[in-house]
Design a protein around this motif. Sequence first.
Motif, PDB file in Angstrom:
ATOM      1  N   VAL A  12       0.841  -1.202   0.000  1.00  7.45           N
ATOM      2  CA  VAL A  12       0.000   0.000   0.000  1.00  7.45           C
ATOM      3  C   VAL A  12       0.873   1.246   0.000  1.00  7.45           C
ATOM      4  O   VAL A  12       0.647   2.179  -0.780  1.00  7.45           O
ATOM      5  CB  VAL A  12      -0.958   0.004   1.218  1.00  7.45           C
ATOM      6  CG1 VAL A  12      -1.642   1.360   1.374  1.00  7.45           C
ATOM      7  CG2 VAL A  12      -1.994  -1.096   1.094  1.00  7.45           C
ATOM      8  N   ALA A  13       1.891   1.271   0.865  1.00  9.66           N
ATOM      9  CA  ALA A  13       2.781   2.438   0.946  1.00  9.66           C
ATOM     10  C   ALA A  13       3.529   2.656  -0.368  1.00  9.66           C
ATOM     11  O   ALA A  13       3.640   3.796  -0.847  1.00  9.66           O
ATOM     12  CB  ALA A  13       3.768   2.261   2.103  1.00  9.66           C
ATOM     13  N   LEU A  14       4.040   1.583  -0.973  1.00  4.77           N
ATOM     14  CA  LEU A  14       4.767   1.696  -2.236  1.00  4.77           C
ATOM     15  C   LEU A  14       3.864   2.250  -3.332  1.00  4.77           C
ATOM     16  O   LEU A  14       4.238   3.184  -4.051  1.00  4.77           O
ATOM     17  CB  LEU A  14       5.321   0.334  -2.658  1.00  4.77           C
ATOM     18  CG  LEU A  14       5.968   0.265  -4.035  1.00  4.77           C
ATOM     19  CD1 LEU A  14       7.283   1.031  -4.041  1.00  4.77           C
ATOM     20  CD2 LEU A  14       6.185  -1.180  -4.448  1.00  4.77           C
ATOM     21  N   CYS A  15       2.673   1.698  -3.449  1.00  2.00           N
ATOM     22  CA  CYS A  15       1.760   2.129  -4.513  1.00  2.00           C
ATOM     23  C   CYS A  15       1.261   3.552  -4.293  1.00  2.00           C
ATOM     24  O   CYS A  15       1.161   4.335  -5.251  1.00  2.00           O
ATOM     25  CB  CYS A  15       0.586   1.160  -4.616  1.00  2.00           C
ATOM     26  SG  CYS A  15       1.057  -0.484  -5.178  1.00  2.00           S
ATOM     27  N   ALA A  16       0.963   3.913  -3.048  1.00  4.06           N
ATOM     28  CA  ALA A  16       0.490   5.271  -2.771  1.00  4.06           C
ATOM     29  C   ALA A  16       1.597   6.294  -3.020  1.00  4.06           C
ATOM     30  O   ALA A  16       1.340   7.375  -3.591  1.00  4.06           O
ATOM     31  CB  ALA A  16      -0.009   5.373  -1.332  1.00  4.06           C
ATOM     32  N   PHE A  45      -2.701   4.696  -7.191  1.00  6.21           N
ATOM     33  CA  PHE A  45      -3.668   4.834  -6.109  1.00  6.21           C
ATOM     34  C   PHE A  45      -4.677   3.681  -6.096  1.00  6.21           C
ATOM     35  O   PHE A  45      -5.090   3.216  -5.031  1.00  6.21           O
ATOM     36  CB  PHE A  45      -4.381   6.189  -6.186  1.00  6.21           C
ATOM     37  CG  PHE A  45      -3.505   7.345  -5.831  1.00  6.21           C
ATOM     38  CD1 PHE A  45      -2.786   7.358  -4.648  1.00  6.21           C
ATOM     39  CD2 PHE A  45      -3.385   8.419  -6.692  1.00  6.21           C
ATOM     40  CE1 PHE A  45      -1.969   8.430  -4.315  1.00  6.21           C
ATOM     41  CE2 PHE A  45      -2.570   9.490  -6.375  1.00  6.21           C
ATOM     42  CZ  PHE A  45      -1.856   9.501  -5.187  1.00  6.21           C
ATOM     43  N   GLY A  46      -5.067   3.214  -7.282  1.00  6.08           N
ATOM     44  CA  GLY A  46      -5.974   2.067  -7.348  1.00  6.08           C
ATOM     45  C   GLY A  46      -5.327   0.802  -6.786  1.00  6.08           C
ATOM     46  O   GLY A  46      -5.960   0.033  -6.057  1.00  6.08           O
ATOM     47  N   MET A  47      -4.056   0.602  -7.109  1.00  9.96           N
ATOM     48  CA  MET A  47      -3.340  -0.555  -6.575  1.00  9.96           C
ATOM     49  C   MET A  47      -3.184  -0.439  -5.062  1.00  9.96           C
ATOM     50  O   MET A  47      -3.297  -1.426  -4.341  1.00  9.96           O
ATOM     51  CB  MET A  47      -1.975  -0.689  -7.251  1.00  9.96           C
ATOM     52  CG  MET A  47      -2.069  -1.140  -8.694  1.00  9.96           C
ATOM     53  SD  MET A  47      -0.513  -1.039  -9.598  1.00  9.96           S
ATOM     54  CE  MET A  47       0.509  -2.174  -8.692  1.00  9.96           C
ATOM     55  N   ALA A  48      -2.929   0.779  -4.570  1.00 16.39           N
ATOM     56  CA  ALA A  48      -2.809   0.980  -3.124  1.00 16.39           C
ATOM     57  C   ALA A  48      -4.117   0.628  -2.424  1.00 16.39           C
ATOM     58  O   ALA A  48      -4.123  -0.063  -1.401  1.00 16.39           O
ATOM     59  CB  ALA A  48      -2.412   2.425  -2.819  1.00 16.39           C
ATOM     60  N   MET A 173       5.821   0.030  -9.751  1.00 20.33           N
ATOM     61  CA  MET A 173       4.433  -0.389  -9.978  1.00 20.33           C
ATOM     62  C   MET A 173       4.365  -1.761 -10.630  1.00 20.33           C
ATOM     63  O   MET A 173       3.463  -2.544 -10.343  1.00 20.33           O
ATOM     64  CB  MET A 173       3.674   0.652 -10.806  1.00 20.33           C
ATOM     65  CG  MET A 173       3.287   1.842  -9.972  1.00 20.33           C
ATOM     66  SD  MET A 173       1.942   2.826 -10.648  1.00 20.33           S
ATOM     67  CE  MET A 173       2.564   3.333 -12.210  1.00 20.33           C
ATOM     68  N   GLY A 174       5.322  -2.068 -11.508  1.00 22.94           N
ATOM     69  CA  GLY A 174       5.369  -3.399 -12.099  1.00 22.94           C
ATOM     70  C   GLY A 174       5.637  -4.473 -11.053  1.00 22.94           C
ATOM     71  O   GLY A 174       5.015  -5.542 -11.059  1.00 22.94           O
ATOM     72  N   ILE A 175       6.550  -4.182 -10.136  1.00 28.04           N
ATOM     73  CA  ILE A 175       6.844  -5.128  -9.054  1.00 28.04           C
ATOM     74  C   ILE A 175       5.621  -5.295  -8.160  1.00 28.04           C
ATOM     75  O   ILE A 175       5.278  -6.402  -7.756  1.00 28.04           O
ATOM     76  CB  ILE A 175       8.074  -4.659  -8.259  1.00 28.04           C
ATOM     77  CG1 ILE A 175       9.332  -4.747  -9.109  1.00 28.04           C
ATOM     78  CG2 ILE A 175       8.239  -5.461  -6.974  1.00 28.04           C
ATOM     79  CD1 ILE A 175      10.556  -4.076  -8.518  1.00 28.04           C
ATOM     80  N   ALA A 176       4.953  -4.195  -7.858  1.00 35.45           N
ATOM     81  CA  ALA A 176       3.746  -4.262  -7.036  1.00 35.45           C
ATOM     82  C   ALA A 176       2.657  -5.075  -7.718  1.00 35.45           C
ATOM     83  O   ALA A 176       1.955  -5.874  -7.088  1.00 35.45           O
ATOM     84  CB  ALA A 176       3.244  -2.858  -6.717  1.00 35.45           C
ATOM     85  N   MET A 177       2.519  -4.906  -9.037  1.00 39.74           N
ATOM     86  CA  MET A 177       1.523  -5.681  -9.770  1.00 39.74           C
ATOM     87  C   MET A 177       1.855  -7.176  -9.712  1.00 39.74           C
ATOM     88  O   MET A 177       0.973  -8.010  -9.536  1.00 39.74           O
ATOM     89  CB  MET A 177       1.441  -5.216 -11.229  1.00 39.74           C
ATOM     90  CG  MET A 177       0.327  -5.865 -12.017  1.00 39.74           C
ATOM     91  SD  MET A 177      -1.329  -5.443 -11.446  1.00 39.74           S
ATOM     92  CE  MET A 177      -1.537  -3.854 -12.214  1.00 39.74           C
ATOM     93  N   LEU A 178       3.140  -7.495  -9.845  1.00 47.84           N
ATOM     94  CA  LEU A 178       3.554  -8.896  -9.712  1.00 47.84           C
ATOM     95  C   LEU A 178       3.189  -9.454  -8.354  1.00 47.84           C
ATOM     96  O   LEU A 178       2.686 -10.576  -8.245  1.00 47.84           O
ATOM     97  CB  LEU A 178       5.068  -9.028  -9.926  1.00 47.84           C
ATOM     98  CG  LEU A 178       5.554  -9.166 -11.342  1.00 47.84           C
ATOM     99  CD1 LEU A 178       7.082  -9.126 -11.396  1.00 47.84           C
ATOM    100  CD2 LEU A 178       5.048 -10.450 -11.968  1.00 47.84           C
ATOM    101  N   ALA A 179       3.451  -8.673  -7.312  1.00 45.22           N
ATOM    102  CA  ALA A 179       3.125  -9.120  -5.946  1.00 45.22           C
ATOM    103  C   ALA A 179       1.629  -9.338  -5.778  1.00 45.22           C
ATOM    104  O   ALA A 179       1.183 -10.332  -5.174  1.00 45.22           O
ATOM    105  CB  ALA A 179       3.630  -8.109  -4.928  1.00 45.22           C
ATOM    106  N   MET A 180       0.833  -8.433  -6.325  1.00 42.60           N
ATOM    107  CA  MET A 180      -0.618  -8.566  -6.206  1.00 42.60           C
ATOM    108  C   MET A 180      -1.129  -9.780  -6.975  1.00 42.60           C
ATOM    109  O   MET A 180      -2.004 -10.508  -6.494  1.00 42.60           O
ATOM    110  CB  MET A 180      -1.303  -7.282  -6.674  1.00 42.60           C
ATOM    111  CG  MET A 180      -1.059  -6.110  -5.736  1.00 42.60           C
ATOM    112  SD  MET A 180      -1.692  -4.549  -6.359  1.00 42.60           S
ATOM    113  CE  MET A 180      -3.446  -4.816  -6.213  1.00 42.60           C
ATOM    114  N   LEU A 181      -0.600  -9.995  -8.174  1.00 39.08           N
ATOM    115  CA  LEU A 181      -1.035 -11.150  -8.952  1.00 39.08           C
ATOM    116  C   LEU A 181      -0.604 -12.453  -8.298  1.00 39.08           C
ATOM    117  O   LEU A 181      -1.369 -13.429  -8.293  1.00 39.08           O
ATOM    118  CB  LEU A 181      -0.476 -11.067 -10.380  1.00 39.08           C
ATOM    119  CG  LEU A 181      -1.120 -10.030 -11.285  1.00 39.08           C
ATOM    120  CD1 LEU A 181      -0.270  -9.768 -12.521  1.00 39.08           C
ATOM    121  CD2 LEU A 181      -2.527 -10.474 -11.686  1.00 39.08           C
TER     122      LEU A 181
END
Length: 184
Positions: A12-16, A45-48, A173-181
């Motif tokens: 959340v912190a990374l994405c925000a 913000f949507g990912m956060a 954001m790419g790394i965050a998307m990987l983590a979420m997926l």
Amino acid sequence: MHGPVSPGWLLVALCATTGAYCLLRMRSHDGEQRRAAGGEALMGFGMAAMAVPAAAFTPPAWAWAGYVMVFGAAGLRALWAAARYGGHHLHHLVGAAAMVYMAVVMAGSPAHAHGHGVSGPPAATGALLLYFTGYVLLSGVRLLPVVAVAGGGRPTAGWGDRPELARACRLSMGIAMLAMLAAM
């Protein structure tokens, strides 16, 4: 997201933070930079919001439909921008499609039953994981320092016009998307 609480809050912190920097990039004097930054701010913000751990806050059922509508509209805008301005906006289209996909999956799976009885990720999740893995690797390579030509530097740019920071933003954001997926 259905996962551990501490990594969820870090995500959340990374994405925000990334979304906030993208808002700053929207003040750029370069029109293409502004267009890209707006879509990336929305994505950050949507990912956060989507990464908030389920143990801390479980969104109401209608929130997932809201995600689908917002990121569906963002995907249509990215498609229009890709047709008009070119390549980079195709990545925004894939990112918006990934957000729509995650919202649909999260809406259909309660937290206590998520991930049980499934052997491996669905094909769409696997394809998105492959895409974002490639994107992260390519983004990482683009951040490698290049030998500068003496006297060929550009004038000092503001925070919103720093291409290396924009690349780092996209990489995070790419790394965050990987983590979420992967957490799905």
